[in-house]
Design a protein around this motif. Structure first.
Motif, PDB file in Angstrom:
ATOM      1  N   ILE A   1      -5.797  21.185 -18.199  1.00 33.45           N
ATOM      2  CA  ILE A   1      -5.382  22.506 -18.667  1.00 33.45           C
ATOM      3  C   ILE A   1      -6.401  22.957 -19.693  1.00 33.45           C
ATOM      4  CG2 ILE A   1      -3.578  23.806 -19.831  1.00 33.45           C
ATOM      5  CD1 ILE A   1      -1.585  21.750 -18.729  1.00 33.45           C
ATOM      6  N   THR A   2      -6.933  24.146 -19.491  1.00 33.66           N
ATOM      7  CA  THR A   2      -7.987  24.663 -20.352  1.00 33.66           C
ATOM      8  C   THR A   2      -7.412  25.583 -21.435  1.00 33.66           C
ATOM      9  OG1 THR A   2      -8.359  26.665 -19.049  1.00 33.66           O
ATOM     10  CG2 THR A   2      -9.534  24.654 -18.345  1.00 33.66           C
ATOM     11  N   PRO A   3      -8.192  25.873 -22.480  1.00 31.80           N
ATOM     12  CA  PRO A   3      -7.749  26.845 -23.482  1.00 31.80           C
ATOM     13  C   PRO A   3      -7.424  28.212 -22.854  1.00 31.80           C
ATOM     14  CG  PRO A   3      -9.558  25.581 -24.356  1.00 31.80           C
ATOM     15  CD  PRO A   3      -9.429  25.207 -22.895  1.00 31.80           C
ATOM     16  N   TYR A   4      -8.182  28.582 -21.844  1.00 30.56           N
ATOM     17  CA  TYR A   4      -7.865  29.828 -21.144  1.00 30.56           C
ATOM     18  C   TYR A   4      -6.471  29.753 -20.534  1.00 30.56           C
ATOM     19  CZ  TYR A   4      -7.735  33.519 -17.695  1.00 30.56           C
ATOM     20  OH  TYR A   4      -7.344  34.612 -16.949  1.00 30.56           O
ATOM     21  N   ASP A   5      -6.192  28.662 -19.833  1.00 29.99           N
ATOM     22  CA  ASP A   5      -4.891  28.489 -19.173  1.00 29.99           C
ATOM     23  C   ASP A   5      -3.735  28.593 -20.164  1.00 29.99           C
ATOM     24  OD1 ASP A   5      -6.127  27.929 -16.681  1.00 29.99           O
ATOM     25  OD2 ASP A   5      -6.182  25.778 -17.121  1.00 29.99           O
ATOM     26  N   LEU A   6      -3.950  28.060 -21.358  1.00 31.48           N
ATOM     27  CA  LEU A   6      -2.895  28.048 -22.374  1.00 31.48           C
ATOM     28  C   LEU A   6      -2.763  29.362 -23.132  1.00 31.48           C
ATOM     29  CD1 LEU A   6      -3.507  24.510 -23.889  1.00 31.48           C
ATOM     30  CD2 LEU A   6      -1.534  25.242 -22.537  1.00 31.48           C
ATOM     31  N   SER A   7      -3.768  30.202 -23.053  1.00 27.84           N
ATOM     32  CA  SER A   7      -3.753  31.412 -23.873  1.00 27.84           C
ATOM     33  C   SER A   7      -3.559  32.685 -23.055  1.00 27.84           C
ATOM     34  CB  SER A   7      -5.017  31.492 -24.734  1.00 27.84           C
ATOM     35  OG  SER A   7      -6.188  31.542 -23.926  1.00 27.84           O
ATOM     36  N   THR A   8      -4.577  33.114 -22.380  1.00 28.04           N
ATOM     37  CA  THR A   8      -4.535  34.434 -21.738  1.00 28.04           C
ATOM     38  C   THR A   8      -3.331  34.625 -20.820  1.00 28.04           C
ATOM     39  OG1 THR A   8      -6.915  34.692 -21.992  1.00 28.04           O
ATOM     40  CG2 THR A   8      -5.845  36.085 -20.352  1.00 28.04           C
ATOM     41  N   PRO A   9      -3.056  33.735 -19.877  1.00 29.79           N
ATOM     42  CA  PRO A   9      -1.876  33.953 -19.030  1.00 29.79           C
ATOM     43  C   PRO A   9      -0.564  33.967 -19.824  1.00 29.79           C
ATOM     44  CG  PRO A   9      -3.343  32.360 -18.002  1.00 29.79           C
ATOM     45  CD  PRO A   9      -3.847  32.581 -19.404  1.00 29.79           C
ATOM     46  N   ALA A  10      -0.475  33.133 -20.852  1.00 24.92           N
ATOM     47  CA  ALA A  10       0.738  33.108 -21.673  1.00 24.92           C
ATOM     48  C   ALA A  10       0.899  34.413 -22.435  1.00 24.92           C
ATOM     49  CB  ALA A  10       0.691  31.928 -22.647  1.00 24.92           C
TER      50      ALA A  10
END
Length: 168
Positions: A3-12
């Protein structure tokens, strides 16, 4: 699977704003049904020393924009905190989600190790991108989403847990 920082941030963040927009739909319907000005809800707050609904949404926007910018080492757009109507709040949400969509996933590469500095009233906080995202940005974003939900609920808008969680 990683899980990348992108996965944890933008979609959330984008999902949170989708939930928020649906809460505002219910708020507007409530205001129309009760024959009150929607601006009453825009200015509503849970306690005298807390931000209004507008303020909660502004902080959600700032948190999401700031997180994307800090994690990618870029500059976030600046929005004036001048929203006074539901339409203004919706425009703020749209501008924020458009900005988030404009930040490419590839820009988040290495974000977990990037040093992030946040200026607060109490001074500067410095941490890794991973720690910043997990212990500051996400909790702050959800705090303000929860406060917005609570303001609407407290003022009689018929919202419940599934409205907050967002139906998948």
């Amino acid at each position: 699977m990683s899980i990348t920082p992108y996965d944890l941030s933008t979609p959330a963040f984008q999902r949170g704003f989708t939930v928020l927009a649906k809460l505002l739909d219910k708020a507007e319907a409530f205001a129309e049904d009760k024959k009150i000005k929607p601006e009453i809800l825009v200015n509503a707050r849970l306690a005298p020393d807390m931000l209004s609904l507008a303020g909660q949404i502004q902080r959600m926007s700032d948190t999401a924009k700031g997180a994307a910018a800090r994690l990618t080492g870029t500059a976030a757009p600046s929005f004036a905190d001048d929203e006074t109507t539901m339409a203004d709040l919706r425009a703020r949400i749209e501008k924020t989600t458009a900005y988030l969509a404009s930040v490419p996933e590839a820009a988040f590469e290495g974000a977990e190790d990037r040093t992030v500095v946040v200026k607060t009233r109490g001074g500067e906080l410095s941490s890794s991108g991973k720690d910043y995202l997990l212990t500051f940005a996400l909790p702050n974003f959800y705090f303000h989403l929860t406060a917005a939900y609570a303001i609407l609920r407290h003022n009689g808008v018929a919202v419940g847990k599934l409205d907050y969680l967002g139906r998948a």
